[in-house]
Structure formats: structure tokens, C-alpha cells
Design an enzyme around this catalytic site. Structure first.
Site, PDB file in Angstrom:
ATOM      1  N   LYS A  78       0.945  -1.776  -0.071  1.00 44.74           N
ATOM      2  CA  LYS A  78       0.328   0.249  -0.542  1.00 44.74           C
ATOM      3  C   LYS A  78       0.913   0.914  -0.128  1.00 44.74           C
ATOM      4  CE  LYS A  78      -4.242   1.484   2.904  1.00 44.74           C
ATOM      5  NZ  LYS A  78      -5.080   2.162   3.716  1.00 44.74           N
ATOM      6  N   SER A 153      -9.659   2.384   2.928  1.00 47.07           N
ATOM      7  CA  SER A 153      -9.097   2.852   1.725  1.00 47.07           C
ATOM      8  C   SER A 153      -7.970   1.740   0.836  1.00 47.07           C
ATOM      9  CB  SER A 153      -8.291   3.502   2.944  1.00 47.07           C
ATOM     10  OG  SER A 153      -7.112   3.129   3.443  1.00 47.07           O
ATOM     11  N   SER A 177     -10.281  -0.365   6.960  1.00 50.34           N
ATOM     12  CA  SER A 177      -9.529  -0.773   5.494  1.00 50.34           C
ATOM     13  C   SER A 177      -8.459  -1.647   4.985  1.00 50.34           C
ATOM     14  CB  SER A 177      -8.532   1.384   5.658  1.00 50.34           C
ATOM     15  OG  SER A 177      -9.431   1.582   5.368  1.00 50.34           O
TER      16      SER A 177
HETATM   17  N1  GLN Z   1     -12.911   4.337   6.464  1.00 47.38           N
HETATM   18  C1  GLN Z   1     -12.735   4.876   7.172  1.00 47.38           C
HETATM   19  C2  GLN Z   1     -12.674   6.016   7.526  1.00 47.38           C
HETATM   20  O1  GLN Z   1     -12.170   6.813   6.697  1.00 47.38           O
HETATM   21  C3  GLN Z   1     -11.267   3.917   7.401  1.00 47.38           C
HETATM   22  C4  GLN Z   1     -10.306   3.553   7.007  1.00 47.38           C
HETATM   23  C5  GLN Z   1      -9.635   3.174   7.451  1.00 47.38           C
HETATM   24  O2  GLN Z   1      -9.146   2.547   8.152  1.00 47.38           O
HETATM   25  N2  GLN Z   1      -8.212   3.641   6.654  1.00 47.38           N
HETATM   26  O3  GLN Z   1     -12.248   6.556   8.170  1.00 47.38           O
END
Ligand code: GLN
Length: 490
Positions: A78, A153, A177
Site C-alpha cells: 500500500k 482505503s 481499511s
Molecule cells: N473508512 C474509514 C475512514 O475513512 C477507515 C479508513 C481506514 O481504515 N484507513 O476513516
């Protein structure tokens, strides 16, 4: 040979038997990326030259019999894991040209074993999002249906592994995410216990919640990667000494299953949950019962408070973490600033996307002296309550099963104009981050040809058992072996 279908153990076997070299395997996956990723946009950077260099090195290690299971196996990271001399953007204009002078601990550990970095995967900007639509480099598509989001994400990592452009990838999970994109793409993803995997060199979003982990095609593959990235790191003071350093052996056998009770929290199966998802979970429970596991209905109250508390805490931490992007130390700088204030203002205005700016503003507001008690402190109290609820549930049962997401993958563009709807896609995943617990998402079925995921949540540092339980299920089923049709060929 259908290399793209193979597990890590199978790929490693091919390398050991010299049926294929790591260089050939690397070129094979790079070719897949070149032919398929135009449609998916799952990579931000593909570093062919570096990958080939690492592969040649891995082949030497294999020839000298100095190799492990992961030597010579390609991986995608990532784009928030810092990679020395390789562009690391966090999918933001702010870091569009940032080349880190050092490696994240996770990257370093895997490099040392001789894994081959294919490249860096697309993601939501600074890991803020649930659909991979907030990336500065454009949205990622879901290989199961190109009109759908892959989740976020870590959407690029999930899309790449689902289309088998890489055998496995790293992701990060602050509020879901790893698990949510794994669920949307039909993969297995593990969010480890907070502190199990070093955060050193992972670009910070919300430091008390962020945790790195694997996204792979099976529980077994995730276990192999997790075994190598876990462990205490002196560079990350929040990494935990309790993480078992030695390699895991299969701890839960079929015979143990009869002594294990799994809780089904009724609050997770209310009206918000898509019927196909709930049906698939109960169908998969039948398989788990056949293996021998016991089930018990439990209650996990106050889970509905997780989303508001999560978005206050995560945004508060983000507003503090992202203050370092000021146009001076590193990252984007506006051109010809008139004075210091103009430098700050224009740099941040130009460098951050809308979602990131929104989080910084919410976070700064929640931390401001007039509102600190009303928002931030209250969110922390809720965090404590949710943690306590999990603790008492895990006193009654050994593990908890829950949906990963309320719906299957949604349309690109469907939720971008409704922040609340978008935030609610994390309704079942954020409580786990607020509590610091480990959880995996595994594929358990399909709805309208889109994959369904289910979470297995366990007590602190039980990730091996969680993956063992998933592995027993995957030995009986083939959901995890399904590959999206358009990508299921050489
Ligand atoms: N969707 C969540 C956020 O926008 C989780 C994102 C994540 O786990 N990095 O904060």
C-alpha cells in the site's frame, strides 16, 4: 501453469524446485499488471527495474539454499508504507513527489527475506475513505464489476490481489481499511491487534487506531505474511512486547473446535444489514458447526456509538498528524509564497483533497478548547465503553462472528455526495479498531455476483487462532478460490 492462481506455499515450491525462477515469476506478474491494470488503476507505482533486481537477488538466495517460504515471492505494498528510493505518495498531491530516505519496518522485514516489491498500490488519500474514490490518482475499480468500488482505503491492494496481479499485498486498517476492501473483493484480510505490527514508516493517519496487515487470497497466505511482519520494534514505542515472536503452528485443529464457542452478536444483524449477507453468514455457520464449533447468541451493546466516536477520534488525530505538511519540511510547496501565512495556506489548500480537509477541520474543531470536553472527551469515553462491551462478550465466548460490511460493493460515485452513508459502511469494522482487537474478514459467498465477507473477531493477540479458524473453513469451501471472470486467464 496458471501461476496467478497459486498460493504462496505453491509458488515457493515452484521456486525451490527450480521450475520457475523468481525473475520469471516477477516478470510474469509485471506482465499481468501491464495488461490488466489500465482498467483497474490499482497501482500508483510499478517499479519494474527494482523488482527485477530484487528477484535476481532472491534467485541467488534460493540457489544457496538460504531462502525462506517468502524468498522470491512478489508482493505489492500500500502506498503509505515508506519505501526507500521508491515514490511513496499516500495517494495525495501533497506527497506526489516524495521519495522516502528509509524503509518502513514492515517493508524492511520482507525485503530482508527476499520478497520482491512489484510496486505501490492506490488507496484513499491518507487512508481516509471507504471506497478508494478520494485518491489523487483516481478511483480504483473492483475486478468483480468495474462499475463498483473495491472498498477503501486499501482498495488498490485488494483490487490487485483479487485480479491476481500480485500474490499478496500489505494494507492498513484504521477503521476497516483492510477488512472492508477484502470483503468487497472476495479476499482474506487481517487487521492485527493494535501493537502487533510496527507502524514505523507507515504514514500516519490516526496513530491510536492505525495497524498494518496482510490482504491475501487465503487465511494461510495471510498467516505466512503476518508471521514475518509482526513483532516488537524499538522504532515504534506502541509496538507490543507480547507479540509472540516465534512462528505459529496450527493451534486449532478440528478436534479443538468442540471446545470453542463463537458468539453471534444480535446487534450486528438488525435492519442495516443486507439480507443476502445475513443469509450467507448463517449458511457459513452451518459449515463451522459441521467442523465442530459451538455457537451462542450474545449481545454487544452501544455498537451504534462506534461510528460517531470513531470519526471524532480519527479526525482529531489526523488533524494533529497532518499538521506536519506545511510546505517547509517535505512534500508539496506552493509556488512563490508572499509570506509565511500564505505559504501555509496555499500549500495545504493545493496539497490536500476535499475529504482530507474535511477531516482536518472536524478534528481541529473537536480538539479546540471550547469543544474538547463535548466532543473529544465524550468520544474517548464511548471508546472505553465499546472496549468494555467487547471484553465482557469475550468472557462468555471465545470468538465473535460479525458481518464485515452492511452491503456488498456499491457503485462508483454512489456515496460520494453523502458522507454519512459513506461513513456508515464502516459500522461493523470501527468498533474493533476502537478496542484494539484483532479481526479477519473472509469470503463466504456472493450476492448479485459480488463477494460477501464475514469478520472473525478474537481477543488480543489471537490472530493465529483467528486465521486457523478461517483456514479450517477454507479447507471445506472454495469461496476464497474464486477469481473474477475477466481476470481469470493468463
Ligand atoms: N473508512 C474509514 C475512514 O475513512 C477507515 C479508513 C481506514 O481504515 N484507513 O476513516
Amino acid at each position: 501453469m496458471d501461476i496467478y492462481k497459486k498460493s504462496i506455499a505453491e509458488l515457493s515450491d515452484l521456486l525451490n524446485k527450480k521450475i520457475i525462477s523468481s525473475l520469471e515469476m516477477t516478470n510474469y506478474f509485471i506482465k499481468r499488471i501491464n495488461s490488466f491494470d489500465r482498467e483497474l488503476n490499482s497501482f500508483i507505482t510499478v517499479d519494474e527495474e527494482n523488482a527485477q533486481k530484487q528477484a535476481i537477488n532472491a534467485d541467488l538466495l534460493i540457489a544457496e539454499k538460504n531462502n525462506t517460504l517468502l524468498t522470491g515471492i512478489p508482493i505489492a505494498h500500500k502506498d503509505l508504507f515508506s519505501t526507500k528510493d521508491i515514490l511513496t505518495t499516500c495517494a495525495s498531491k501533497m506527497l506526489e513527489n516524495y521519495i522516502p530516505p528509509f524503509d518502513a519496518t514492515v517493508v524492511n522485514k520482507l525485503d530482508k527475506l527476499g520478497m520482491v516489491k512489484l510496486g505501490k498500490t492506490n488507496m484513499d488519500e491518507f487512508a481516509m475513505g471507504s471506497s478508494n474514490e478520494s485518491s489523487y490518482f483516481g478511483p480504483v475499480k473492483n475486478p468483480w464489476d468495474l462499475s463498483k468500488v473495491p472498498g477503501g482505503s486499501s482498495g488498490g491492494s485488494a483490487s490487485a490481489v483479487a485480479a491476481r496481479l500480485a500474490p499478496i499485498a500489505t494494507g492498513s486498517d484504521t477503521g476497516g481499511s483492510i477488512r472492508q476492501p477484502a470483503a468487497f473483493c472476495g479476499l482474506t484480510g487481517l487487521k492485527p491487534t493494535y501493537g502487533s505490527v510496527s507502524r514505523y514508516g507507515m504514514i500516519a493517519y490516526a496513530s491510536s487506531l492505525d495497524q498494518g496487515g496482510p490482504i491475501g487470497r487465503s487465511a494461510e497466505d495471510c498467516r505466512i505474511l503476518f508471521d514475518e511482519i509482526k513483532g516488537y520494534d524499538k522504532n515504534d514505542p506502541t509496538s507490543n512486547h507480547k507479540v509472540i515472536q516465534k512462528k505459529s503452528n496450527l493451534k486449532i485443529s478440528k478436534d479443538d473446535a468442540k471446545n470453542i464457542t463463537i458468539g453471534i452478536p444480535k446487534e450486528y444483524f438488525l435492519k442495516d444489514l443486507d439480507k443476502d449477507i445475513s443469509d450467507s453468514i448463517f449458511e457459513s455457520i452451518k459449515t463451522f458447526e459441521k467442523i465442530g464449533f459451538n455457537f451462542k447468541d450474545i449481545s454487544l451493546s452501544n455498537q451504534n456509538l462506534a461510528i460517531p466516536a470513531y470519526y471524532i477520534i480519527a479526525s482529531a488525530e489526523a488533524s494533529s498528524n497532518l499538521s506536519r505538511y506545511d510546505g517547509i519540511k517535505f512534500g508539496h510547496r506552493c509556488s512563490e509564497p508572499k509570506n509565511l501565512e500564505d505559504l501555509y495556506l496555499r500549500t495545504r489548500k493545493e496539497g490536500f483533497g476535499t475529504e482530507v480537509k474535511k477531516r482536518i477541520m472536524i478534528g481541529a474543531y473537536a480538539l479546540s478548547s471550547g469543544y474538547y470536553d463535548e466532543y473529544y472527551m465524550r468520544a474517548l469515553k464511548i471508546r472505553r465503553i465499546i472496549r468494555d462491551n467487547f471484553a465482557s462478550a469475550l468472557n462468555q465466548v471465545d470468538y465473535i462472528f460479525a458481518p464485515t460490511t452492511p452491503t456488498v460493493a456499491f457503485n462508483i460515485g454512489e456515496k460520494t455526495s453523502d458522507a454519512t452513508e459513506m461513513y456508515l459502511s464502516d459500522i461493523y469494522t470501527t468498533p474493533v479498531n476502537l478496542s484494539g482487537l484483532p479481526a479477519a474478514s473472509i469470503p463466504i459467498g456472493f450476492s448479485n455476483k459480488l463477494p460477501i465477507g464475514m469478520q472473525i473477531i478474537g481477543n488480543y493477540f489471537s490472530e493465529h487462532n483467528i486465521l486457523n479458524i478461517a483456514d479450517l473453513f477454507q479447507k471445506e469451501t472454495d469461496w476464497h478460490l474464486r477469481i473474477p471472470e475477466n481476470f481469470n486467464h493468463e
